[in-house]
Scaffold this active site. Structure first.
Site, PDB file in Angstrom:
ATOM      1  N   HIS A  43       5.680   7.444 -21.594  1.00 11.75           N
ATOM      2  CA  HIS A  43       4.749   7.657 -22.698  1.00 11.75           C
ATOM      3  C   HIS A  43       4.495   6.305 -23.368  1.00 11.75           C
ATOM      4  O   HIS A  43       5.094   5.982 -24.392  1.00 11.75           O
ATOM      5  CB  HIS A  43       5.335   8.659 -23.696  1.00 11.75           C
ATOM      6  CG  HIS A  43       4.370   9.117 -24.742  1.00 11.75           C
ATOM      7  ND1 HIS A  43       4.395  10.379 -25.280  1.00 11.75           N
ATOM      8  CD2 HIS A  43       3.350   8.484 -25.363  1.00 11.75           C
ATOM      9  CE1 HIS A  43       3.451  10.509 -26.180  1.00 11.75           C
ATOM     10  NE2 HIS A  43       2.787   9.362 -26.245  1.00 11.75           N
ATOM     11  N   GLU A  70       2.142  10.274 -20.233  1.00  9.73           N
ATOM     12  CA  GLU A  70       1.764  10.927 -21.485  1.00  9.73           C
ATOM     13  C   GLU A  70       1.125   9.909 -22.413  1.00  9.73           C
ATOM     14  O   GLU A  70       1.474   8.731 -22.388  1.00  9.73           O
ATOM     15  CB  GLU A  70       2.998  11.499 -22.184  1.00  9.73           C
ATOM     16  CG  GLU A  70       3.760  12.531 -21.403  1.00  9.73           C
ATOM     17  CD  GLU A  70       4.985  13.031 -22.153  1.00  9.73           C
ATOM     18  OE1 GLU A  70       5.510  14.086 -21.772  1.00  9.73           O
ATOM     19  OE2 GLU A  70       5.407  12.361 -23.114  1.00  9.73           O
ATOM     20  N   HIS A 191      10.202  18.587 -25.330  1.00 11.46           N
ATOM     21  CA  HIS A 191      10.566  18.032 -26.629  1.00 11.46           C
ATOM     22  C   HIS A 191      11.819  18.737 -27.155  1.00 11.46           C
ATOM     23  O   HIS A 191      11.787  19.916 -27.497  1.00 11.46           O
ATOM     24  CB  HIS A 191       9.446  18.121 -27.668  1.00 11.46           C
ATOM     25  CG  HIS A 191       9.562  17.048 -28.718  1.00 11.46           C
ATOM     26  ND1 HIS A 191       8.902  15.850 -28.619  1.00 11.46           N
ATOM     27  CD2 HIS A 191      10.284  16.972 -29.844  1.00 11.46           C
ATOM     28  CE1 HIS A 191       9.197  15.080 -29.659  1.00 11.46           C
ATOM     29  NE2 HIS A 191      10.045  15.737 -30.413  1.00 11.46           N
TER      30      HIS A 191
END
Length: 238
Positions: A43, A70, A191
């Protein structure tokens, strides 16, 4: 069986804190693959405070499993990176540049027109698209109208509430998963999933295809070692 994609951002954070190339992000990714991980997630953010854009180019040429990138597709640099590296999957996350970590999903109703355009761009290059969403039926239904292939459920609330009541924590995610199936979307999640709450989530969420786990997995590896940690996470998904 849901696939495990290991987010290696925290490895890059540790490297960057000291300079140099220790720990080596690329070697860590290859080790994760060797130990059984079915994907690698990164990410990158505009300030490159953990994963650097060059890391992504290096990873794409070296890893053999799926690469999942991401990030916030409203950043031109991010879009160019995705188009250049052609990952297996891009996960669209509505990050503010100053966020420490992701903390909400897309409003797929309000931003549907934009999401339609960006999904079409990435899909025209053969890149699978996933949209990061909260477990809200309206957001999942609207996501189906964007042309995305999948949605990724933001699971922080599940992880937080699991300690008090696993059943109540799971309820909105179960409803979201059922809606995703009804509208023909693949389902990812990520998450704050960890060794304590992952098995229950995996056992009760229908159609779960992939989980992306970074912080907890890397923290566990400090105590258990990376190989044993990945083995245990894969066991939760069996």
């Amino acid at each position: 069986m849901a696939r495990l994609s290991v987010n290696i951002n925290k490895i890059a954070t540790l490297r960057n804190s000291r300079g140099g190339n220790n720990p080596d992000v690329l070697q860590t990714a290859l080790a994760c693959e060797r130990f059984g991980a079915q994907g690698i997630t990164v990410h990158p953010r505009p300030d490159e405070r953990h994963i650097r854009y060059q890391d992504v180019y290096d990873l794409k040429t070296a890893i053999k499993t799926e690469l999942n990138i991401e990030g916030n597709s409203r950043e031109d640099k991010f879009v160019r990176l995705v188009l250049d590296t052609q990952p297996a999957q891009v996960t669209l996350v509505p990050d503010d540049p100053n966020q420490i970590t992701s903390n909400h999903g897309w409003d797929t109703v309000k931003h549907q027109a934009y999401l339609m355009d960006i999904c079409a761009l990435f899909k025209s290059e053969g890149i699978r698209v996933s949209i990061f969403v909260d477990p809200d039926p309206k957001m999942i239904e609207a996501a189906a109208g964007t042309g995305t292939d999948r949605v990724e459920l933001y699971t922080e609330a599940y992880a937080r509430d699991y300690l008090d009541s696993p059943e109540l924590a799971l309820a909105p995610y179960l409803e979201a998963a059922k809606i995703a199936q009804q509208v023909g979307l693949g389902l990812n999640a990520g998450h704050d999933l960890d060794l304590h709450n992952l098995r229950y989530f995996n056992q009760h969420i229908p159609g779960l295809l992939e989980v992306s786990i970074g912080h907890a997995l890397i923290a566990d590896a400090l105590y258990l070692g990376l190989e044993e940690t990945i083995r245990q996470y894969l066991e939760q998904l069996a």
